[in-house]
Design a protein around this motif. Structure first.
Motif, PDB file in Angstrom:
ATOM      1  N   ALA A  74      50.697 -36.706  -5.435  1.00 45.62           N
ATOM      2  CA  ALA A  74      51.475 -37.227  -4.308  1.00 45.62           C
ATOM      3  C   ALA A  74      51.528 -38.756  -4.350  1.00 45.62           C
ATOM      4  O   ALA A  74      52.569 -39.359  -4.069  1.00 45.62           O
ATOM      5  CB  ALA A  74      50.896 -36.739  -2.987  1.00 45.62           C
ATOM      6  N   ALA A  75      50.421 -39.399  -4.742  1.00 48.92           N
ATOM      7  CA  ALA A  75      50.405 -40.862  -4.837  1.00 48.92           C
ATOM      8  C   ALA A  75      51.357 -41.348  -5.932  1.00 48.92           C
ATOM      9  O   ALA A  75      52.102 -42.309  -5.742  1.00 48.92           O
ATOM     10  CB  ALA A  75      48.981 -41.350  -5.105  1.00 48.92           C
ATOM     11  N   VAL A  76      51.366 -40.667  -7.090  1.00 48.94           N
ATOM     12  CA  VAL A  76      52.265 -41.049  -8.179  1.00 48.94           C
ATOM     13  C   VAL A  76      53.716 -40.823  -7.766  1.00 48.94           C
ATOM     14  O   VAL A  76      54.588 -41.666  -8.012  1.00 48.94           O
ATOM     15  CB  VAL A  76      51.925 -40.278  -9.470  1.00 48.94           C
ATOM     16  CG1 VAL A  76      52.956 -40.543 -10.548  1.00 48.94           C
ATOM     17  CG2 VAL A  76      50.535 -40.655  -9.966  1.00 48.94           C
ATOM     18  N   MET A  77      53.994 -39.692  -7.139  1.00 52.88           N
ATOM     19  CA  MET A  77      55.369 -39.414  -6.692  1.00 52.88           C
ATOM     20  C   MET A  77      55.813 -40.475  -5.686  1.00 52.88           C
ATOM     21  O   MET A  77      56.949 -40.941  -5.734  1.00 52.88           O
ATOM     22  CB  MET A  77      55.451 -38.026  -6.062  1.00 52.88           C
ATOM     23  CG  MET A  77      55.090 -36.899  -7.006  1.00 52.88           C
ATOM     24  SD  MET A  77      56.311 -36.580  -8.248  1.00 52.88           S
ATOM     25  CE  MET A  77      57.072 -35.131  -7.579  1.00 52.88           C
ATOM     26  N   VAL A  85      35.257 -22.464  -4.889  1.00 48.24           N
ATOM     27  CA  VAL A  85      35.239 -23.671  -4.055  1.00 48.24           C
ATOM     28  C   VAL A  85      35.503 -24.910  -4.907  1.00 48.24           C
ATOM     29  O   VAL A  85      36.302 -25.778  -4.544  1.00 48.24           O
ATOM     30  CB  VAL A  85      33.897 -23.788  -3.290  1.00 48.24           C
ATOM     31  CG1 VAL A  85      33.751 -25.160  -2.646  1.00 48.24           C
ATOM     32  CG2 VAL A  85      33.797 -22.689  -2.239  1.00 48.24           C
ATOM     33  N   VAL A  86      34.850 -24.992  -6.071  1.00 50.95           N
ATOM     34  CA  VAL A  86      35.047 -26.145  -6.958  1.00 50.95           C
ATOM     35  C   VAL A  86      36.493 -26.211  -7.430  1.00 50.95           C
ATOM     36  O   VAL A  86      37.112 -27.284  -7.450  1.00 50.95           O
ATOM     37  CB  VAL A  86      34.066 -26.079  -8.154  1.00 50.95           C
ATOM     38  CG1 VAL A  86      34.444 -27.084  -9.228  1.00 50.95           C
ATOM     39  CG2 VAL A  86      32.632 -26.313  -7.676  1.00 50.95           C
ATOM     40  N   ARG A  87      37.061 -25.073  -7.818  1.00 47.23           N
ATOM     41  CA  ARG A  87      38.467 -25.059  -8.264  1.00 47.23           C
ATOM     42  C   ARG A  87      39.404 -25.518  -7.165  1.00 47.23           C
ATOM     43  O   ARG A  87      40.343 -26.269  -7.429  1.00 47.23           O
ATOM     44  CB  ARG A  87      38.857 -23.646  -8.716  1.00 47.23           C
ATOM     45  CG  ARG A  87      38.336 -23.293 -10.073  1.00 47.23           C
ATOM     46  CD  ARG A  87      38.836 -21.952 -10.499  1.00 47.23           C
ATOM     47  NE  ARG A  87      38.277 -21.575 -11.776  1.00 47.23           N
ATOM     48  CZ  ARG A  87      38.288 -20.352 -12.256  1.00 47.23           C
ATOM     49  NH1 ARG A  87      38.832 -19.367 -11.568  1.00 47.23           N
ATOM     50  NH2 ARG A  87      37.767 -20.086 -13.425  1.00 47.23           N
ATOM     51  N   ARG A  88      39.171 -25.076  -5.937  1.00 52.30           N
ATOM     52  CA  ARG A  88      40.030 -25.494  -4.812  1.00 52.30           C
ATOM     53  C   ARG A  88      39.928 -26.987  -4.565  1.00 52.30           C
ATOM     54  O   ARG A  88      40.934 -27.645  -4.298  1.00 52.30           O
ATOM     55  CB  ARG A  88      39.681 -24.705  -3.559  1.00 52.30           C
ATOM     56  CG  ARG A  88      40.191 -23.296  -3.592  1.00 52.30           C
ATOM     57  CD  ARG A  88      39.968 -22.592  -2.293  1.00 52.30           C
ATOM     58  NE  ARG A  88      40.458 -21.227  -2.378  1.00 52.30           N
ATOM     59  CZ  ARG A  88      40.140 -20.279  -1.541  1.00 52.30           C
ATOM     60  NH1 ARG A  88      39.330 -20.526  -0.530  1.00 52.30           N
ATOM     61  NH2 ARG A  88      40.632 -19.067  -1.680  1.00 52.30           N
ATOM     62  N   ARG A  89      38.715 -27.525  -4.633  1.00 54.34           N
ATOM     63  CA  ARG A  89      38.542 -28.967  -4.422  1.00 54.34           C
ATOM     64  C   ARG A  89      39.256 -29.760  -5.506  1.00 54.34           C
ATOM     65  O   ARG A  89      39.903 -30.770  -5.230  1.00 54.34           O
ATOM     66  CB  ARG A  89      37.060 -29.318  -4.395  1.00 54.34           C
ATOM     67  CG  ARG A  89      36.386 -28.936  -3.103  1.00 54.34           C
ATOM     68  CD  ARG A  89      34.957 -29.385  -3.076  1.00 54.34           C
ATOM     69  NE  ARG A  89      34.313 -28.927  -1.856  1.00 54.34           N
ATOM     70  CZ  ARG A  89      33.018 -28.810  -1.701  1.00 54.34           C
ATOM     71  NH1 ARG A  89      32.194 -29.113  -2.685  1.00 54.34           N
ATOM     72  NH2 ARG A  89      32.519 -28.390  -0.557  1.00 54.34           N
ATOM     73  N   ARG A  90      39.126 -29.324  -6.757  1.00 54.80           N
ATOM     74  CA  ARG A  90      39.818 -30.005  -7.857  1.00 54.80           C
ATOM     75  C   ARG A  90      41.323 -29.933  -7.670  1.00 54.80           C
ATOM     76  O   ARG A  90      42.039 -30.904  -7.918  1.00 54.80           O
ATOM     77  CB  ARG A  90      39.433 -29.380  -9.198  1.00 54.80           C
ATOM     78  CG  ARG A  90      38.056 -29.750  -9.651  1.00 54.80           C
ATOM     79  CD  ARG A  90      37.756 -29.146 -11.001  1.00 54.80           C
ATOM     80  NE  ARG A  90      36.400 -29.427 -11.402  1.00 54.80           N
ATOM     81  CZ  ARG A  90      35.755 -28.772 -12.336  1.00 54.80           C
ATOM     82  NH1 ARG A  90      36.348 -27.786 -12.991  1.00 54.80           N
ATOM     83  NH2 ARG A  90      34.523 -29.092 -12.652  1.00 54.80           N
ATOM     84  N   ARG A  91      41.806 -28.780  -7.255  1.00 53.68           N
ATOM     85  CA  ARG A  91      43.253 -28.599  -7.037  1.00 53.68           C
ATOM     86  C   ARG A  91      43.741 -29.539  -5.935  1.00 53.68           C
ATOM     87  O   ARG A  91      44.773 -30.183  -6.080  1.00 53.68           O
ATOM     88  CB  ARG A  91      43.531 -27.135  -6.675  1.00 53.68           C
ATOM     89  CG  ARG A  91      44.962 -26.861  -6.300  1.00 53.68           C
ATOM     90  CD  ARG A  91      45.708 -26.280  -7.468  1.00 53.68           C
ATOM     91  NE  ARG A  91      47.029 -25.879  -7.058  1.00 53.68           N
ATOM     92  CZ  ARG A  91      48.120 -26.493  -7.476  1.00 53.68           C
ATOM     93  NH1 ARG A  91      48.046 -27.478  -8.322  1.00 53.68           N
ATOM     94  NH2 ARG A  91      49.300 -26.095  -7.077  1.00 53.68           N
ATOM     95  N   ARG A  92      43.004 -29.620  -4.832  1.00 50.25           N
ATOM     96  CA  ARG A  92      43.402 -30.520  -3.733  1.00 50.25           C
ATOM     97  C   ARG A  92      43.395 -31.975  -4.189  1.00 50.25           C
ATOM     98  O   ARG A  92      44.279 -32.752  -3.831  1.00 50.25           O
ATOM     99  CB  ARG A  92      42.475 -30.329  -2.540  1.00 50.25           C
ATOM    100  CG  ARG A  92      42.738 -29.051  -1.780  1.00 50.25           C
ATOM    101  CD  ARG A  92      41.942 -29.011  -0.490  1.00 50.25           C
ATOM    102  NE  ARG A  92      41.883 -27.649  -0.006  1.00 50.25           N
ATOM    103  CZ  ARG A  92      40.783 -26.961   0.187  1.00 50.25           C
ATOM    104  NH1 ARG A  92      39.603 -27.507  -0.029  1.00 50.25           N
ATOM    105  NH2 ARG A  92      40.830 -25.721   0.637  1.00 50.25           N
TER     106      ARG A  92
END
Length: 198
Positions: free
Chosen positions: A26-29, A12-19
């Protein structure tokens, strides 16, 4: 039971970090004028041919010096879990036959030898038409590739596509786009007229 709960918590923690990382990226792009877009099926299929069949996770489209660009994030499952791959595509003025230039010796297909021994030692060239490969990879372009040895690229219809393993930062995308533009600028004009399809 405690091990199972701990394992689920880690996932769960890994998924949250990935999101969160995906949102930041996306903001930088977006700051470069590149927007999220649906994954293009032809790029997804090419990613499966160049690496291992997997799935698209994110795609951006935009413009780089008057050429349409697409950046596809792709993921396949490796022994140690998800393995990211990225494809960057720049549009060409015409569609050209397929040609792949890479250091990846694991890619299937026949490898062509060209006039430059130092180029042949560093790169693998694959094409259906050796005359076309020789026409594109003239001495100026081979010299450019020797100066940019980490660049892998593939002519796929009306796009020059580069790919790499791992996630790619926006600053690295800009550097890759510069190298890709260098390849496009060194394709001889007669190649576009003699082999190109509008």
């Amino acid at each position: 039971m405690l091990i199972l709960v701990g394992g689920v918590a880690i996932i769960v923690v890994r998924r949250r970090r990935r999101r969160a990382a995906i949102r930041r990226r996306a903001a930088v792009m977006g700051s470069h004028g590149w927007a999220l877009a649906p994954a293009e099926p032809s790029l997804v299929a090419l990613a499966g041919r160049l690496t291992i069949r997997g799935r698209a996770t994110q795609m951006f489209t935009g413009d780089f010096r008057g050429r349409e660009l697409r950046v596809l994030d792709y993921e396949f499952t490796a022994r140690r879990g998800p393995a990211p791959v990225h494809l960057i595509a720049l549009t060409l003025p015409v569609a050209l036959p397929q040609l792949t230039v890479s250091k990846d010796s694991a890619l299937p297909g026949r490898d062509f030898e060209l006039e430059s021994q130092s180029f042949n030692e560093q790169f693998r060239v694959q094409a259906d038409d050796q005359r076309f490969a020789s026409a594109v990879l003239q001495p100026r372009l081979m010299e450019w590739m020797l100066q940019n040895p980490d660049l892998r690229w593939h002519l796929a219809g009306n796009a020059l596509v580069s790919w790499g393993y791992g996630e790619v930062a926006p600053t690295d995308i800009l550097a890759r786009l510069e190298a890709m533009a260098g390849v496009i600028d060194r394709i001889p004009p007669f190649v576009l007229t003699d082999y190109g399809v509008s």
